[in-house]
Design a protein around this motif. Structure first.
Motif, mmCIF file in Angstrom:
data_model
loop_
_atom_site.group_PDB
_atom_site.id
_atom_site.type_symbol
_atom_site.label_atom_id
_atom_site.label_comp_id
_atom_site.label_asym_id
_atom_site.label_seq_id
_atom_site.Cartn_x
_atom_site.Cartn_y
_atom_site.Cartn_z
ATOM 1 N N TRP A 37 53.602 60.030 83.346
ATOM 2 C CA TRP A 37 52.190 59.719 83.547
ATOM 3 C C TRP A 37 51.765 59.926 85.003
ATOM 4 O O TRP A 37 50.677 60.428 85.282
ATOM 5 C CB TRP A 37 51.871 58.281 83.117
ATOM 6 C CG TRP A 37 50.655 58.227 82.239
ATOM 7 C CD1 TRP A 37 49.477 58.896 82.414
ATOM 8 C CD2 TRP A 37 50.518 57.497 81.018
ATOM 9 N NE1 TRP A 37 48.612 58.624 81.393
ATOM 10 C CE2 TRP A 37 49.211 57.775 80.520
ATOM 11 C CE3 TRP A 37 51.339 56.629 80.301
ATOM 12 C CZ2 TRP A 37 48.731 57.212 79.340
ATOM 13 C CZ3 TRP A 37 50.859 56.070 79.124
ATOM 14 C CH2 TRP A 37 49.570 56.363 78.651
ATOM 15 N N LEU A 38 52.622 59.544 85.945
ATOM 16 C CA LEU A 38 52.305 59.757 87.356
ATOM 17 C C LEU A 38 52.189 61.242 87.674
ATOM 18 O O LEU A 38 51.277 61.676 88.395
ATOM 19 C CB LEU A 38 53.373 59.103 88.234
ATOM 20 C CG LEU A 38 53.377 57.569 88.257
ATOM 21 C CD1 LEU A 38 54.584 57.055 89.013
ATOM 22 C CD2 LEU A 38 52.087 57.040 88.890
ATOM 23 N N LEU A 39 53.104 62.020 87.125
ATOM 24 C CA LEU A 39 53.037 63.469 87.341
ATOM 25 C C LEU A 39 51.786 64.046 86.697
ATOM 26 O O LEU A 39 51.116 64.923 87.269
ATOM 27 C CB LEU A 39 54.295 64.136 86.774
ATOM 28 C CG LEU A 39 54.376 65.659 86.928
ATOM 29 C CD1 LEU A 39 54.285 66.052 88.400
ATOM 30 C CD2 LEU A 39 55.679 66.181 86.315
ATOM 31 N N ALA A 40 51.444 63.558 85.508
ATOM 32 C CA ALA A 40 50.247 64.040 84.822
ATOM 33 C C ALA A 40 48.985 63.723 85.608
ATOM 34 O O ALA A 40 48.037 64.525 85.643
ATOM 35 C CB ALA A 40 50.169 63.425 83.424
ATOM 36 N N LEU A 41 48.952 62.569 86.250
ATOM 37 C CA LEU A 41 47.787 62.200 87.064
ATOM 38 C C LEU A 41 47.606 63.165 88.238
ATOM 39 O O LEU A 41 46.476 63.475 88.631
ATOM 40 C CB LEU A 41 47.945 60.767 87.583
ATOM 41 C CG LEU A 41 47.744 59.656 86.546
ATOM 42 C CD1 LEU A 41 48.156 58.306 87.131
ATOM 43 C CD2 LEU A 41 46.299 59.610 86.073
ATOM 44 N N LEU A 42 48.697 63.637 88.789
ATOM 45 C CA LEU A 42 48.615 64.624 89.863
ATOM 46 C C LEU A 42 48.118 65.971 89.327
ATOM 47 O O LEU A 42 47.277 66.626 89.944
ATOM 48 C CB LEU A 42 49.977 64.790 90.533
ATOM 49 C CG LEU A 42 50.535 63.564 91.261
ATOM 50 C CD1 LEU A 42 51.938 63.849 91.793
ATOM 51 C CD2 LEU A 42 49.611 63.143 92.400
ATOM 52 N N ILE A 43 48.646 66.354 88.171
ATOM 53 C CA ILE A 43 48.254 67.628 87.565
ATOM 54 C C ILE A 43 46.786 67.611 87.159
ATOM 55 O O ILE A 43 46.100 68.643 87.198
ATOM 56 C CB ILE A 43 49.155 67.935 86.348
ATOM 57 C CG1 ILE A 43 50.602 68.173 86.817
ATOM 58 C CG2 ILE A 43 48.636 69.135 85.569
ATOM 59 C CD1 ILE A 43 51.586 68.329 85.686
ATOM 60 N N LEU A 44 46.281 66.443 86.787
ATOM 61 C CA LEU A 44 44.904 66.307 86.315
ATOM 62 C C LEU A 44 43.894 66.844 87.322
ATOM 63 O O LEU A 44 42.810 67.296 86.940
ATOM 64 C CB LEU A 44 44.609 64.833 86.020
ATOM 65 C CG LEU A 44 43.239 64.492 85.430
ATOM 66 C CD1 LEU A 44 43.037 65.178 84.082
ATOM 67 C CD2 LEU A 44 43.086 62.984 85.285
ATOM 68 N N ARG A 45 44.228 66.822 88.595
ATOM 69 C CA ARG A 45 43.312 67.261 89.637
ATOM 70 C C ARG A 45 43.671 68.638 90.181
ATOM 71 O O ARG A 45 43.296 68.993 91.299
ATOM 72 C CB ARG A 45 43.265 66.220 90.758
ATOM 73 C CG ARG A 45 42.537 64.945 90.325
ATOM 74 C CD ARG A 45 42.714 63.792 91.269
ATOM 75 N NE ARG A 45 41.823 62.696 90.917
ATOM 76 C CZ ARG A 45 42.046 61.829 89.916
ATOM 77 N NH1 ARG A 45 43.156 61.952 89.187
ATOM 78 N NH2 ARG A 45 41.185 60.869 89.642
ATOM 79 N N THR A 46 44.408 69.395 89.388
ATOM 80 C CA THR A 46 44.763 70.759 89.777
ATOM 81 C C THR A 46 44.309 71.743 88.701
ATOM 82 O O THR A 46 43.902 71.346 87.604
ATOM 83 C CB THR A 46 46.284 70.904 89.960
ATOM 84 O OG1 THR A 46 46.934 70.885 88.674
ATOM 85 C CG2 THR A 46 46.841 69.781 90.826
ATOM 86 N N GLY A 47 44.415 73.004 89.016
ATOM 87 C CA GLY A 47 44.045 74.039 88.068
ATOM 88 C C GLY A 47 44.965 74.138 86.872
ATOM 89 O O GLY A 47 44.677 74.872 85.915
ATOM 90 N N LEU A 48 46.068 73.396 86.893
ATOM 91 C CA LEU A 48 47.003 73.416 85.764
ATOM 92 C C LEU A 48 46.592 72.464 84.647
ATOM 93 O O LEU A 48 47.191 72.480 83.574
ATOM 94 C CB LEU A 48 48.414 73.041 86.248
ATOM 95 C CG LEU A 48 49.095 74.039 87.180
ATOM 96 C CD1 LEU A 48 50.424 73.467 87.669
ATOM 97 C CD2 LEU A 48 49.325 75.370 86.464
ATOM 98 N N ALA A 49 45.588 71.632 84.888
ATOM 99 C CA ALA A 49 45.195 70.634 83.899
ATOM 100 C C ALA A 49 44.863 71.232 82.530
ATOM 101 O O ALA A 49 45.332 70.728 81.505
ATOM 102 C CB ALA A 49 44.020 69.813 84.421
#
Length: 340
Positions: A304-316
Motif C-alpha cells: 500500500w505504501l508503494l502504491a501511494l507513491l505510484i499513485l502520483r506518478t505516470g505509472l498509476a
C-alpha cells in the motif's frame, strides 16, 4: 479487484463509506491468505463476504447508460491492463523460485483463474470481475425478472458442476456465477432510500447473518473454486452481510469528517495493487518465521505504501488502473451520487 474510475472522464466525487468498505475488503482478503490464520475461524468470519463485497459494490454503483463495448473498453483499461502488467511481473518472480520451468507453468499463467496459486492467488478475481460486469451489461436490456432468472441459472450450474465452472479459463465461469452479487447490489441501491434507519437496519441484518453462520445453517464460500457453501443460504447470507456493512458504513463514515473521508479515498484508489502484490510480500515474510500479525501487517502496509507513491506518478494508470493523483480531492459525504 476494485471498481475504478474511468480514465477518459473527469474524476467523480467519491464516497468515503464505499472507499472504507473497499479497504476493509482488501484487508480481509490479505487476512484470509495468512497461512497461520487459514483455519475455520477466519474462513467463517471473512470468506463469506470479502470477495462478494466487491461484486456487490459494483452493482451498487452501477451506471445504466453504458454499452457493452464501452464497458469492455473501460474495464480493459482499469482492470485488464494492470492485471497483465502485474501478471508478468509477479509471474516472473514466481517462475524465478523454480529450479526448472515447465511449459505447464507458463500455460497456467495464461489460463489464470483456478490454475494459478501461491503469489498469484488473488489474480483470478480481476478477470472474474471483468466477466461479471460485462455479463450484466450484456443482459441489462432484458426485463429485470429475466436478468435474475439468468443469474440464478448460473448459480444452479455452479452448484451442480463446481469443478467445471472453476476451471473455465480466466475465471470466466466464476464471473458469470457472480452476476447475482452485482444484480443484488444494483437492486439494493434502487431500494436504498426506503431504509430510514440504516445503522439499526444494518446491525439487525448483520446479527441475523452471524446467527445463520454460528448455527451452521450457512458455511463459508470460496468463489475461486466455485464453492458456494450451503448453496442458496450462503449466497443470501453473503448478500446480507454486504448490504449490512454498506448501511453501517454509510451511517458512520461520513461523520468522521471530510479529511478522514479523503484519506480513505486515497487509500482505496490504489488498493488494486495491494490485492495483486500482497501475496509476494506475504510469501517472503513467512519465510522469516515472523508472527502472523506481523506478516499480515507487512503484507498489507508494504504494497500500500508503494502504491501511494505510484499513485502520483505516470505509472498509476498502468499499475493501479487509475488516473494520476495530482492533489488531494474532496470526498462526497453520500454514496448516492457516485457511479462507476
Amino acid at each position: 479487484m476494485l471498481a475504478q474510475p474511468s480514465l477518459d472522464r473527469p474524476r467523480q466525487v467519491r464516497s468515503g463509506a464505499i472507499d472504507f468498505l473497499r479497504i476493509l475488503g482488501i484487508a480481509a482478503v490479505v487476512a484470509g491468505h495468512v497461512g497461520a490464520w487459514s483455519g475455520p475461524v477466519v474462513r467463517e468470519t471473512v470468506y463469506t463476504w470479502h470477495v462478494p463485497l466487491f461484486f456487490f459494490l459494483s452493482g451498487y454503483l452501477w451506471s445504466e447508460g453504458r454499452s457493452v463495448v464501452q464497458e469492455m473498453n473501460k474495464r480493459a483499461r482499469t482492470l485488464l491492463l494492470p492485471y497483465i502488467v502485474w501478471l508478468v511481473l509477479v509471474g516472473a518472480w514466481w517462475l524465478s523460485q523454480m529450479d526448472v520451468i515447465h511449459g505447464a507453468d507458463l500455460r497456467k499463467l495464461m489460463l489464470g483463474g483456478w490454475y494459478v496459486r501461491g503469489p498469484l492467488a488473488a489474480f483470478w478475481f480481476v478477470t472474474a470481475l471483468f466477466f461479471a460486469v460485462v455479463a450484466v451489461r450484456a443482459i441489462q436490456r432484458f426485463p429485470n425478472w429475466l436478468q435474475w432468472t439468468l443469474a440464478v441459472a448460473a448459480l444452479v450450474v455452479t452448484m451442480r458442476e463446481p469443478d467445471f465452472v472453476a476451471r473455465v479459463p480466466l475465471a470466466g465461469g466464476i464471473g458469470v456465477a457472480c452476476v447475482v452479487f452485482v444484480l443484488a447490489g444494483r437492486e439494493f441501491r434502487r431500494n436504498r432510500q426506503r431504509i430510514r434507519r440504516p445503522l439499526i437496519t444494518g446491525l439487525v441484518i448483520l446479527c441475523g447473518c452471524a446467527a445463520a453462520i454460528l448455527s451452521g445453517w450457512s458455511t463459508h464460500l470460496d468463489l475461486k473454486y466455485a464453492q458456494l457453501g450451503s448453496s442458496v443460504i450462503t449466497v443470501l447470507v453473503a448478500i446480507g452481510i454486504c448490504a449490512s456493512l454498506l448501511l453501517i458504513a454509510e451511517h458512520v463514515i461520513p461523520r468522521l469528517g471530510p479529511r478522514v473521508n479523503n484519506e480513505l479515498s486515497t487509500l482505496a484508489s490504489c488498493g488494486f495493487m495491494v490485492v495483486l502484490t500482497h501475496a509476494v510480500v506475504l510469501a517472503e515474510m513467512t519465510k522469516l518465521g515472523l508472527a502472523p500479525w506481523l506478516v499480515f501487517a507487512g503484507s498489507l502496509a508494504g504494497p500500500w505504501l508503494l502504491a501511494l507513491l505510484i499513485l502520483r506518478t505516470g505509472l498509476a494508470p498502468v499499475l493501479l488502473g487509475v488516473p494520476v493523483r495530482r492533489e488531494s480531492e474532496p470526498v462526497h459525504e453520500s454514496a448516492r451520487s457516485v457511479r462507476i
